[in-house]
Design an enzyme around this catalytic site. Structure first.
Site, PDB file in Angstrom:
ATOM      1  N   ASP A 130      -8.562  -4.908  -6.406  1.00  0.00           N
ATOM      2  CA  ASP A 130      -8.246  -3.908  -5.378  1.00  0.00           C
ATOM      3  C   ASP A 130      -9.070  -2.643  -5.612  1.00  0.00           C
ATOM      4  O   ASP A 130      -8.915  -1.982  -6.641  1.00  0.00           O
ATOM      5  CB  ASP A 130      -6.754  -3.582  -5.428  1.00  0.00           C
ATOM      6  CG  ASP A 130      -6.289  -2.757  -4.241  1.00  0.00           C
ATOM      7  OD1 ASP A 130      -7.125  -2.116  -3.582  1.00  0.00           O
ATOM      8  OD2 ASP A 130      -5.069  -2.758  -3.978  1.00  0.00           O
ATOM      9  N   HIS A 140      -6.958  -5.625  -1.907  1.00  0.00           N
ATOM     10  CA  HIS A 140      -5.876  -4.844  -1.323  1.00  0.00           C
ATOM     11  C   HIS A 140      -5.142  -5.701  -0.290  1.00  0.00           C
ATOM     12  O   HIS A 140      -5.292  -5.539   0.923  1.00  0.00           O
ATOM     13  CB  HIS A 140      -6.449  -3.581  -0.681  1.00  0.00           C
ATOM     14  CG  HIS A 140      -5.439  -2.509  -0.437  1.00  0.00           C
ATOM     15  ND1 HIS A 140      -4.756  -1.886  -1.459  1.00  0.00           N
ATOM     16  CD2 HIS A 140      -4.983  -1.935   0.712  1.00  0.00           C
ATOM     17  CE1 HIS A 140      -3.943  -0.977  -0.959  1.00  0.00           C
ATOM     18  NE2 HIS A 140      -4.050  -1.002   0.363  1.00  0.00           N
ATOM     19  N   SER A 149       0.851  -1.184   0.000  1.00  0.00           N
ATOM     20  CA  SER A 149       0.000   0.000   0.000  1.00  0.00           C
ATOM     21  C   SER A 149       0.897   1.248   0.000  1.00  0.00           C
ATOM     22  O   SER A 149       1.694   1.412  -0.915  1.00  0.00           O
ATOM     23  CB  SER A 149      -0.954  -0.041   1.185  1.00  0.00           C
ATOM     24  OG  SER A 149      -2.005   0.898   1.026  1.00  0.00           O
TER      25      SER A 149
END
Length: 615
Positions: free
Chosen positions: A553, A585, A468
Site C-alpha cells: 500500500d 490500498h 482507508s
C-alpha cells in the site's frame, strides 16, 4: 438469527470477478469491448457489436485489467497496470486484431496518469509521468503509432491538475498553495510562461476547478464555488475575466458534466443528491434522455460514445440488482440490453437502500443510506456502521456489494455521509476541517444513536467497519468510543496521523498543504495529531478487532496497521490481523477479496450473531 432471512448469497457471487463489466464502443461503433475473466483474471475482450465473436485481447495473469479505453485511432486499446498494488501504473497498447501488445512506458518506479485523449487527434495522447522527479508529474506527448514520447510541460512541484485544449496544447494548470488554496494558471500555445488568473482560497479549493476548454479555446468551463455554497458550472472568459453561471444548485455541487464531443459545450450536468439527478442544458437532447429513461428503472449514466456520437453505452445503477448496460442507438432512439455485471444475483433476494437524514448534535443535517435485511423486520437488529473512505468522498445510492453482503448475513447497514464528505457544498465539506476523530466521528456516533432511538439497531450489537479513512474511523471507534461498538473491522486505515502524513507517496507532495489544512501539520501540530490518533489510546480498546492490510500500500503504509497490531499484541487485546503480501490500498485479486470477506463475516457472526457462509 437466520429465521426469515432469504437464502445465503455465496461470497463468490458478491465479491468474485464479475461475469462481464465496463463495456465500451469502438470509436467507429463497429466493435465493442468489455472486461471478463480469463482463468479468473480480468482481461479485455473484443467482438463485433452485434456478434458473439468476443475473444480476449489482453493476457494479464496476475492482478487483472481494471482501467482501459479505446484509442481514438480505432486500432488500439490502451490500459494501465501496476505491480502488486504499488500504484506505479504503466501504460500498455494492444492491437485488438493481431493481439500485439506493447509497453509504452517501460520505466521502473514511475507512475503514469492519462491526462487527455481526443478524437480530433486520434493518434496522440497526453500522459503525466513522475519520471524525473518522483514528487511531480510532468506532461508528455505520446505518439501511439511510434511510441515516441516528448515532454510538453514541466511540473515545478505544485501542479495538481493539467488542462489541455482541443488541440492538446497544455493551456491551463491548477497549482496548490501553502495555505491550502489553489491557483488557476494559464499560458498561450507555444509559451512556457504561466500566469496566475484565478485564486481559490482554501474554503473553495476542493469544490472548484477547470472542466474543459471550449472547442475554439476562447472559454474555459469551471466548477466554481466562489460567491456560492455549492460548486456551480460557469463559463469563464480569460480575456476579460467575466464568468456566467451555466448550472448550479444551492446545496449540491455539480458532480458531473456531459459535454458535446465536437463543440465541447456542456449538454447536461448531474448532481449527486439522495440519488443522481440530471439537469438538461441543451433541449435537443431531451428525446434521447426520455428514451433512455424508458429502458429500465434506476439511475443512468452514459459511459461510452462513438466518435460520431451516434451510439452510446448507458449504465443503470439500482439498489436491488447489479449494474445493467445497454447499447443506445441515437438515430433510432432505441436501446439494446447488453448484460448485467453479475447475472447470478437474479437468483437471490437483495435489500433496498433507503436514503435518510438526521440532525447532528451541533445542528448540522447529515445524510446517509440505510439497508435493512429482508425477511426479519426492522426492530432491534444487529447493525454494521460502514464508513466510507476518502474522507473527501461520499456514499451514493445503488448496488453496493458490501451492503448486500451484510444485509444478507442479517445486519442492518448504515452508511453515513458525515461532515467532510463531498457533494453537499463547501460549508459541509469544510465543516470537516481538522475534525478527524472529533466532529466527523461525532456524526457517526449520532447516526448510531439515531438508529437506536428508532428501535432499528440493537445497541448491544453494533459494529464499526471501513476501509482507508473508514478504517481510521473503525480504529477511532475502538479507542475513542469503545462503549458504543461491539467490535471493529479496519481495512488499510491509518493509526497514527503523524506517521501517516509523513509517509505519503512522493507524488502526493503537492497535496501536502491540503492535508496540513484539513487534517494537521506534523511539524506544527504534533500534539494535536497525536491526540487524534488511535495509536495513542490503545489502552482504551476493549472490543475485538479485525485489521487487514496490503503490504504494498503506497497510501497507508503497512506500518500503520502493524504499529497498532503490535501494541494490541503487547497488551493482550483480542484481535485478528490479515496481511496480504501482493496487495496495495484495497484488494484487487479475487482470491484475496474472498479470503478477507470470509474472515470478516465469521468475525462479525461471532460478535454480532449474524450468519456466515462456511468454508
Amino acid at each position: 438469527m437466520s429465521h426469515g432471512l432469504p437464502s445465503l448469497i455465496p461470497r463468490s457471487v458478491l465479491f468474485g470477478n464479475p461475469e462481464r463489466a465496463s463495456p465500451q464502443l469502438s470509436p467507429d461503433g463497429q466493435r465493442m469491448s468489455y472486461l471478463a475473466p480469463v482463468d479468473d483474471v480480468l482481461n479485455v475482450w473484443v467482438g463485433t457489436v452485434d456478434g458473439r465473436d468476443f475473444r480476449p485481447v489482453t493476457h494479464d495473469r496476475d492482478r487483472g485489467v481494471r482501467m482501459y479505453a479505446w484509442a481514438h485511432d480505432n486500432r488500439h486499446l490502451i490500459y494501465l497496470q501496476d505491480k502488486g498494488g504499488d500504484e506505479n501504473w504503466q501504460l500498455y497498447r494492444v492491437n485488438p486484431v493481431s493481439g500485439e501488445e506493447h509497453l509504452l512506458t517501460p520505466f521502473d518506479d514511475v507512475q503514469v496518469q492519462i491526462i487527455a485523449h481526443d478524437k480530433h487527434r486520434p493518434h496522440e495522447l497526453l500522459i503525466g509521468m513522475n519520471k524525473d522527479d518522483p514528487r511531480a508529474h510532468d506532461v508528455y506527448h505520446l505518439d501511439l503509432r511510434s511510441g515516441e514520447l516528448e515532454r510538453r510541460a514541466r511540473n515545478p512541484g505544485e501542479i495538481i491538475q493539467w488542462v489541455p485544449d482541443a488541440d492538446l496544447h497544455v493551456r491551463a494548470a491548477v497549482a496548490s498553495r501553502a495555505d491550502g488554496g489553489a491557483d488557476l494558471l494559464l499560458r498561450s500555445p507555444g509559451s512556457d510562461e504561466w500566469q496566475t488568473t484565478i485564486q481559490w482560497g482554501s474554503e473553495d479549493a476542493m469544490t472548484s476547478g477547470p472542466v474543459t476548454f471550449s472547442r475554439d479555446g476562447r472559454f474555459l468551463y469551471l466548477q466554481d464555488s466562489r460567491d456560492a455554497n455549492a460548486a456551480r458550472l460557469v463559463r469563464w472568459d480569460p480575456q476579460n475575466g467575466e464568468s456566467a453561471v451555466v448550472a448550479g444548485d444551492e446545496q449540491y455541487d455539480v458532480s458531473g458534466v456531459f459535454v458535446d464531443s465536437d463543440t465541447y459545450e456542456p449538454l447536461m450536468v448531474s448532481y449527486m443528491k439522495a440519488r443522481r439527478e440530471w439537469q438538461l442544458l441543451d433541449p435537443s437532447l431531451q428525446p434521447d434522455i426520455d428514451a433512455i429513461r424508458q429502458l429500465q428503472h434506476g439511475d443512468f449514466a452514459i459511459t461510452s460514445r462513438t466518435d460520431r456520437d451516434d451510439g452510446w453505452v448507458v449504465v443503470f445503477d439500482q439498489d436491488t440488482g447489479p449494474a445493467a448496460y445497454y447499447a443506445f442507438d441515437r438515430s433510432a432512439r432505441t436501446g439494446r440490453f447488453l448484460f448485467h455485471t453479475r447475472p447470478e444475483l437474479a437468483q437471490y433476494t437483495l435489500a433496498a437502500m433507503e436514503p435518510f437524514s438526521f440532525v447532528a448534535r451541533d445542528g448540522l443535517t447529515i445524510h446517509g443510506y440505510l439497508t435493512i435485511p429482508p425477511g426479519i423486520g426492522r426492530k432491534s437488529v444487529p447493525m454494521v456502521l460502514n464508513v466510507h473512505g476518502g474522507p473527501w468522498h461520499r456514499d451514493t445510492w445503488g448496488y453496493d456489494p458490501e451492503a448486500q453482503w451484510l444485509a444478507n448475513r442479517g445486519y442492518a447497514i448504515m452508511q453515513v455521509n458525515f461532515r467532510g464528505s463531498t457533494g453537499y457544498g463547501k460549508r459541509f465539506l469544510n465543516a470537516g476541517n481538522r475534525e478527524w476523530g472529533a466532529k466527523m466521528h461525532h456524526d457517526l456516533e449520532d447516526a448510531v444513536q439515531w438508529a437506536v432511538a428508532r428501535g432499528i439497531a440493537d445497541p448491544k450489537r453494533v459494529a464499526i467497519y471501513g476501509g482507508s479513512y473508514g478504517g481510521y474511523a473503525a480504529l477511532v471507534g475502538a479507542t475513542f468510543t469503545p462503549d458504543l461498538f461491539r467490535c471493529a473491522v479496519d481495512i488499510v486505515g491509518p493509526s497514527n496521523l503523524i506517521t501517516f502524513i509523513q509517509s505519503i507517496p512522493p507524488y502526493w507532495s503537492a497535496f501536502l498543504s491540503l492535508l496540513h489544512e484539513r487534517v494537521g501539520d506534523p511539524e506544527k501540530d504534533a500534539e494535536f495529531l497525536k491526540s487524534r490518533s488511535p495509536l495513542s489510546y490503545v489502552d482504551r480498546i476493549k472490543i475485538p478487532m479485525l485489521i487487514a492490510q496490503g503490504a504494498n500500500d503506497p497510501r497507508v503504509k503497512q506500518a500503520e496497521s502493524e504499529q497498532i497490531v503490535e501494541a494490541m499484541r503487547r497488551k493482550g487485546i483480542d484481535h485478528e490481523y490479515l496481511l496480504f503480501p501482493d496487495e496495495g490500498h484495497g484488494f484487487a485479486k479475487p482470491e484475496n477479496r474472498l479470503r478477507f470477506y470470509a474472515a470478516a463475516e465469521e468475525f462479525l457472526a461471532r460478535h454480532l450473531g449474524g450468519r456466515y457462509e462456511e468454508g
